[in-house]
Design a protein around this motif. Structure first.
Motif, PDB file in Angstrom:
ATOM      1  N   SER A   4       0.517  -1.348   0.243  1.00 43.67           N
ATOM      2  CA  SER A   4      -0.230   0.311   0.277  1.00 43.67           C
ATOM      3  C   SER A   4       1.308   1.478  -0.127  1.00 43.67           C
ATOM      4  O   SER A   4       0.669   2.035  -1.176  1.00 43.67           O
ATOM      5  CB  SER A   4      -0.726  -0.204   1.318  1.00 43.67           C
ATOM      6  OG  SER A   4      -1.633  -1.549   1.635  1.00 43.67           O
ATOM      7  N   GLN A  45      -8.620  -0.475  -0.776  1.00 42.03           N
ATOM      8  CA  GLN A  45      -8.968  -1.753  -0.014  1.00 42.03           C
ATOM      9  C   GLN A  45     -10.981  -1.915   0.351  1.00 42.03           C
ATOM     10  O   GLN A  45     -11.479  -2.789   0.062  1.00 42.03           O
ATOM     11  CB  GLN A  45      -8.164  -2.043   0.871  1.00 42.03           C
ATOM     12  CG  GLN A  45      -8.986  -3.200   1.878  1.00 42.03           C
ATOM     13  CD  GLN A  45      -7.648  -4.351   2.746  1.00 42.03           C
ATOM     14  OE1 GLN A  45      -6.110  -3.664   2.266  1.00 42.03           O
ATOM     15  NE2 GLN A  45      -7.852  -5.031   3.315  1.00 42.03           N
ATOM     16  N   ASP A  87      -5.796  -0.127  -4.648  1.00 41.45           N
ATOM     17  CA  ASP A  87      -5.479  -1.278  -3.927  1.00 41.45           C
ATOM     18  C   ASP A  87      -5.971  -2.358  -2.694  1.00 41.45           C
ATOM     19  O   ASP A  87      -6.874  -2.350  -2.147  1.00 41.45           O
ATOM     20  CB  ASP A  87      -4.686  -0.241  -2.339  1.00 41.45           C
ATOM     21  CG  ASP A  87      -4.073  -0.879  -1.584  1.00 41.45           C
ATOM     22  OD1 ASP A  87      -3.557  -2.121  -0.815  1.00 41.45           O
ATOM     23  OD2 ASP A  87      -3.196  -0.421  -0.765  1.00 41.45           O
ATOM     24  N   GLU A  88      -5.890  -3.897  -2.712  1.00 41.65           N
ATOM     25  CA  GLU A  88      -6.998  -4.827  -2.891  1.00 41.65           C
ATOM     26  C   GLU A  88      -8.198  -4.435  -2.545  1.00 41.65           C
ATOM     27  O   GLU A  88      -8.694  -4.384  -1.691  1.00 41.65           O
ATOM     28  CB  GLU A  88      -6.191  -5.121  -1.079  1.00 41.65           C
ATOM     29  CG  GLU A  88      -4.904  -4.859  -0.901  1.00 41.65           C
ATOM     30  CD  GLU A  88      -4.572  -6.555  -0.010  1.00 41.65           C
ATOM     31  OE1 GLU A  88      -5.356  -7.248   0.403  1.00 41.65           O
ATOM     32  OE2 GLU A  88      -3.879  -6.195   0.768  1.00 41.65           O
TER      33      GLU A  88
HETATM   34 MG   LIG Z   1      -2.138  -2.893   2.187  1.00 42.28          MG
END
Ligand SMILES: [Mg+2]
Ligand SMILES: Nc1ncnc2c1ncn2[C@@H]1O[C@H](COP(=O)(O)OP(=O)(O)OP(=O)(O)O)[C@@H](O)[C@H]1O
Ligand code: SF4
Lengths: 325, 329
Positions: free
Chosen positions: B49, B98, B180-181
């Motif tokens: 991240s 995320q 990011d995820e």
């Molecule tokens: Mg992360």
């Protein structure tokens, strides 16, 4: 929304009822008001007549019903000192207090939110620390002392601002207001600042704590990742989120500002309800004290109701009902 | 080789905390061509991240990019001013985070949050920005977009919110999206849908994608190339086929062995022994040393990136399979 308002109104009614019981108990049931009401030289006969006239010989619950009955009709008794209805006397002084309290709140918000935002965004900067130190002082210095210092500095030494009174007033809706004239405004500045100090510190702390928390949220980073200008990120994304607790607390504090104005009004000889209260307590003018207390309670209730409504407008999660997804 | 869309050289992002300097990202190298999908894989805490945010200059204090270059279309973003970065954010490079529950501002309507994203980069009327937002929502498969624009985030499910975030990322047809995820917080079925759609949209629009994840299975289904991160560095990079079929770094091999896979049914899953090291006190030399079954005396020195090509490299003194080839360092 309507259900929400009705429910809140019902709650408010309960609070007012509970408070009138307390006021009644506090003023009527404790001690014997007759000793203060009639002159010490009055003979037994006069005394009995007065007791009967005031209904003090009746049982407690009957007295209470009588009190509530006349209170509902707007009759809270007649001032011993001024010989006019107590409620009218308090209400007549109310605009001056309201004006002072609102100005103080305005000062607290207009200065407090930007200062708190700044301190929250740059907690380690010199300015951030100065702001926080200042807010600690604002919390801890006694209001009357600050008030006297303000008078010493700006009225006595520098001579820039008047030391007391309301100054010239202009009439709006048949009520005299100071903020409508230049002279009145100069009279308003010092007491408003004095009264604002405590709330200003509170707003700074709330805004700072809120900013520090909100600034770390993903949605703030996402807002920046969209390419928004810092002014929009801070002025919309952060500000709107910190306003929720600030408005709530401030609204609830408006009542206490009105209550606290007792001190400031006395220091600055501001002719509001607070000064009237102090004078009435000193002169044992009980109907006026009761009227003041009930008016203040009603104010608290009305303010809380408004705060709840504003709060629900600010937070869509409440406004639109429906739980969190 | 032509100049890639994005080239990250020796990127270092450190956090100066009271407990010491956290070297969250400590020498990351990446390259990405136009329209390419790169999977950035690694355990929790490996710095994925922070890498993504460093590219856009979005790291919050006490974090700071202390070294390296981020060359985007030939321009170094590390030295770029805030104003220049703002012009790139959301327009040239977009990000998706995320947790969709946290990425949308709870007190602003979806419409407000989309319109401001349009208007941040283009001087268009509100009506026009609204229309663009409507189309963007429709594109990510959100029904009755007009109604949706007037809604607030709490009225959406997690999957819907992530679609909104994706729609926002696509508003300006950026050259690169850093995701990011974006599916970790969602249900498995929704994960697969979103994965598929993002891939489709990126292919359609020629948008390059960095997909951050700790899930190698996701990456192998989605990406063209993979970069494996460990303790703030890229330890291996290559095409999906190379990484899956011929991992060279012991850590990559460990990751692969811990992924359940159809064609290795019956083979017991292995997990990598040991724990992710604290970035506060990394071992000297190769950070994977304490957990590595191939470590030798050489490993107390930091291995350089080695490999055949710039985009096929690893950071290991004793790479897996070296015996067979005889190319051990
Ligand atoms: Mg992360
Ligand atoms: N604000 C911060 N202050 C101090 N250290 C931080 C901060 N943010 C991140 N770090 C450190 O940086 C390292 C890398 O974090 P990062 O979030 O990039 O990991 P990640 O690979 O994305 O992990 P995950 O899969 O959990 O998201 C972590 O060890 C973390 O402790
Ligand atoms: S350099 Fe040594 S310790 Fe590090 S991964 Fe390779 S073999 Fe293992």
């Amino acid at each position: 929304m309507l259900v929400f308002i009705l429910r809140r109104l019902a709650q408010s009614a309960v609070v007012v009822m509970a408070m009138s019981v307390l006021v009644f108990a506090g003023i009527f049931a404790i001690g014997n008001p007759i000793d203060v009401l009639i002159s010490p030289e009055a003979d037994e006969f006069e005394r009995a007549a007065a007791i009967a006239r005031l209904g003090l010989d009746k049982p407690m619950h009957e007295q209470f019903i009588r009190f509530v009955d006349s209170a509902l009709g707007g009759d809270l008794g007649t001032s011993f000192v001024h010989g006019v209805p107590a409620l009218g006397l308090v209400l007549q002084r109310f605009p001056a207090t309201l004006e002072l309290a609102l100005c103080a709140m305005l000062v607290a918000v207009v200065l407090g939110i930007p200062l708190g935002l700044w301190a929250g965004l740059k907690p380690d900067s010199l300015a951030g620390r100065v702001i926080m130190t200042g807010s600690i002082l604002g919390f801890s210095l006694p209001t009357f002392w600050v008030g006297m210092m303000l008078i010493m500095a700006f009225a006595v030494t520098l001579g820039w601002l008047p030391a007391g009174g309301r100054g010239e007033t202009a009439s709006l809706f048949g009520v005299p207001w100071s903020f409508l004239t230049a002279d009145g405004l100069t009279h308003l500045i010092l007491p408003a600042v004095n009264l604002a100090l405590f709330k200003l510190s509170l707003v700074i702390r709330l805004a700072r704590a809120g900013t520090r928390e909100v600034a770390l949220q993903d949605y703030v980073k996402f807002a920046r990742a969209k390419g928004l200008a810092p002014s929009r990120v801070v002025g919309v994304h952060i500000l709107k989120n910190i306003m929720i607790p600030v408005v709530t607390v401030l609204g609830l504090e408006l009542g206490s500002v009105i209550a606290f104005s007792v001190v400031t009004e006395s220091v600055f000889a501001w002719p509001g309800m607070g000064k009237l209260l102090i004078d009435s307590i000193l002169q044992l003018d009980r109907p006026v004290v009761i009227a003041y207390l009930l008016v203040t309670v009603l104010l608290f209730v009305v303010i809380n109701l408004i705060v709840d409504l504003v709060y629900s407008l600010l937070d869509p999660r409440i406004r639109l009902g429906g739980g969190r997804a | 080789m032509t100049e890639p869309l994005l080239r990250v050289d020796g990127l270092k992002t450190h956090f100066l905390t009271r407990a010491g300097t956290v070297k969250a990202v400590d020498g990351v190298d990446l390259r990405l061509d136009r329209g390419e999908i790169l999977g950035l894989v690694g355990e929790s805490g490996s710095g994925k991240s922070v890498t993504g945010q460093s590219i856009l200059g979005l790291v919050d204090p006490p974090g700071r990019v202390v070294g390296g270059r981020v060359l985007f279309r030939g321009e170094d973003l590390v030295g770029a001013g805030e104003k220049r970065l703002r012009a790139i954010r959301g327009r040239r490079i977009a990000m998706i985070f995320q947790d969709p529950m946290m990425t949308l501002n709870p007190v602003l309507s979806i419409g407000t949050q989309m319109v401001e994203a349009v208007q941040a980069h283009e001087t268009v009327s509100r009506a026009e920005a609204w229309e663009r937002s409507r189309r963007a929502l429709a594109r990510v498969g959100i029904a009755s977009p007009d109604e949706r624009l007037a809604s607030y985030p709490h009225q959406f499910s997690g999957g819907m919110r992530q679609r909104v975030a994706i729609a926002i990322a696509l508003l300006h047809s950026p050259d690169l999206i850093i995701a990011d995820e974006p599916t970790t917080a969602l249900d498995v079925t929704i994960q697969a849908q979103i994965l598929f759609e993002v891939q489709k949209l990126c292919r359609e629009t020629g948008t390059a994608l960095i997909w951050v994840t700790h899930d190698l299975a996701v990456v192998s289904a989605l990406a063209d190339r993979v970069a494996v991160m460990y303790a703030g560095r890229v330890v291996e990079t290559g095409t999906v086929a190379e990484i899956i079929g011929n991992p060279r770094h012991p850590y990559t091999r460990g990751l692969l062995e811990s992924v359940p896979s159809r064609n290795r049914r019956g083979v017991p899953l292995r997990s990598i022994p040991g724990m992710t090291p604290s970035v506060l006190d990394l071992p000297e030399g190769c950070a994977f040393r304490p957990r590595c079954d191939r470590s030798t005396g050489a490993c107390t020195a930091m291995p350089e990136l080695m490999g055949d090509r710039e985009d096929r490299a690893w950071r290991c003194w004793n790479p897996v399979g070296a015996e067979a080839r005889g190319d051990a360092a």
